[in-house]
Design a protein around this motif. Structure first.
Motif, PDB file in Angstrom:
ATOM      1  N   CYS A  14     103.679  35.332  30.817  1.00  0.00           N
ATOM      2  CA  CYS A  14     104.921  35.329  30.046  1.00  0.00           C
ATOM      3  C   CYS A  14     105.824  36.463  30.537  1.00  0.00           C
ATOM      4  O   CYS A  14     105.426  37.258  31.385  1.00  0.00           O
ATOM      5  N   ARG A  49     106.567  39.043  29.192  1.00  0.00           N
ATOM      6  CA  ARG A  49     106.075  40.384  28.846  1.00  0.00           C
ATOM      7  C   ARG A  49     104.824  40.759  29.638  1.00  0.00           C
ATOM      8  O   ARG A  49     104.209  41.793  29.396  1.00  0.00           O
ATOM      9  N   HIS A  98     101.899  39.017  29.855  1.00  0.00           N
ATOM     10  CA  HIS A  98     100.594  38.539  29.404  1.00  0.00           C
ATOM     11  C   HIS A  98     100.132  37.406  30.314  1.00  0.00           C
ATOM     12  O   HIS A  98     100.886  36.466  30.547  1.00  0.00           O
ATOM     13  N   CYS A 136     103.283  31.805  25.149  1.00  0.00           N
ATOM     14  CA  CYS A 136     102.248  32.808  25.364  1.00  0.00           C
ATOM     15  C   CYS A 136     101.371  32.929  24.119  1.00  0.00           C
ATOM     16  O   CYS A 136     101.889  33.081  23.012  1.00  0.00           O
ATOM     17  N   ASN A 163      99.635  35.323  23.276  1.00  0.00           N
ATOM     18  CA  ASN A 163      99.626  36.712  22.797  1.00  0.00           C
ATOM     19  C   ASN A 163     100.879  37.065  22.007  1.00  0.00           C
ATOM     20  O   ASN A 163     100.810  37.669  20.955  1.00  0.00           O
ATOM     21  N   CYS A 164     102.035  36.658  22.530  1.00  0.00           N
ATOM     22  CA  CYS A 164     103.271  37.076  21.871  1.00  0.00           C
ATOM     23  C   CYS A 164     104.162  35.892  21.493  1.00  0.00           C
ATOM     24  O   CYS A 164     105.192  36.072  20.858  1.00  0.00           O
TER      25      CYS A 164
HETATM   26 ZN   LIG Z   1     103.180  37.239  26.081  1.00  0.00          ZN
END
Ligand SMILES: [Zn+2]
Length: 160
Positions: free
Chosen positions: A8, A10, A12, A35, A37-38
């Motif tokens: 992503c 960010r 991840h 993603c 994660n986020c």
């Molecule tokens: Zn992410």
């Protein structure tokens, strides 16, 4: 099914399965991939490391976990074996060199070796380089008498 390593915006990294590469493209375009994660939908394919040990890439291959495991096993055992073979080859070459040197420059007195070595030691006969056979007991008693003998190394595994 195709597995892509994704990333992503960010940073991840995660993996996701797609029906095909075009399915991946359309899902990315429609922001259906996010993603884990986020939750960011700004996702793109991560740079893939090339597969080790496989020449060329099978076009429609599904990289399964099983395939990945056997591939890494091949790599690790493949790297260990040539190293050991190289070391053994080097050792064999050194031993052969030593043996060749001895056999070229010394007389083979065979089973008479303990007698000949003893006679030389006590000055009964002229000193000359010899080699031959001695049992471990004979070799030990020669050494006890202060006669230097050294065993000729045998090539490890003369089997081949
Ligand atoms: Zn992410």
């Amino acid at each position: 099914m195709i597995r892509y390593n994704l990333r992503c915006d960010r940073g991840h990294a995660f993996e996701s399965w797609f029906q095909s590469s075009s399915a991946y493209d359309s899902q990315i375009k429609r922001k259906l991939v996010s993603c884990p994660n986020c939750g960011s939908a700004k996702v793109e394919k991560a740079i893939m490391a090339p597969q080790i040990g496989k020449k060329g890439r099978a076009r429609a291959a599904e990289p399964t976990a099983e395939a990945a495991t056997s591939a890494s096993t091949e790599v690790s055992s493949g790297s260990a074996t040539p190293l050991m073979m190289a070391q053994e080859a080097e050792l064999r070459a050194k031993i052969k060199e030593l043996r060749d040197h001895v056999t070229k420059n010394a007389d083979n007195v065979g089973e008479k070796f303990p007698d000949e070595a003893r006679k030389m030691h006590y000055g009964d006969i002229e000193h000359r380089p010899i080699y031959g056979e001695a049992s471990p007991d004979e070799a030990r008693s020669l050494i006890d008498e202060g006669i230097e003998v050294s065993p000729l190394p045998v090539l490890p595994g003369d089997r081949n």
